[in-house]
Design an enzyme around this catalytic site. Structure first.
Site: not given
Ligand code: RB5
Length: 153
Positions: A65, A98
């Protein structure tokens, strides 16, 4: 190896770059999406990947993400998953030696493709050391049992 990958929009570009790297290294890649930079919620996408790892449909997972934080939080909610968020290779080595990490989380807005490739290279080739670390990993998963959650693997 059979490797699952999944991202939201924030991790999409790095996911695509990592996908190319993994295919070039000869791995089989299962891509859970997303397929563009259009905004999407990461929990359902990362959950699908984490379940594939827990059910042994793939050997390992890589979750992306923007920061890697949300992806790692979701993955670690799935019993049987041990997800490590790494921004440099030494943490990736330790997460294997680990913690026997079976999912790696990467932040698409934090690291570049060359750093990601180096993290992947060591994460995929470093073995779990077992021994005292196995006992500790077992203690992690005992928490799932305490909460009445059945592991899928
Ligand atoms: C998206 O804007 C962002 O919040 C997501 O990609 C991530 O970083 C969340 O933890």
């Amino acid at each position: 190896m059979r490797i699952g990958i999944a991202s939201d929009h924030g991790g999409f570009l790095l996911k695509e770059q990592v996908k190319s790297f993994l295919l070039a290294e000869g791995h089989t890649v299962h891509d859970c999406g997303t397929d563009s930079e259009n905004p999407v919620d990461y929990p359902p996408i990362i959950q699908e990947l984490a379940r594939m790892v827990a059910q042994n449909t793939v050997d390992r997972g890589v979750a992306f993400c923007g920061s890697g934080l949300g992806a790692s939080m979701v993955a670690n909610k799935v019993p049987g998953v041990r997800c490590a968020l790494c921004s440099e290779p030494y943490s990736a080595v330790l997460s294997r030696q680990h913690n026997n990490a079976n999912v790696l989380a990467l932040g698409g807005r934090l690291i570049g493709k060359d750093m990601a490739a180096e993290i992947l290279r060591v994460w995929l080739t470093t073995e779990f050391e077992g021994g005292r670390h196995q006992r500790r990993v077992d203690q992690i998963h005992a928490l799932d049992n305490e909460r009445g959650i059945r592991r899928e693997s």
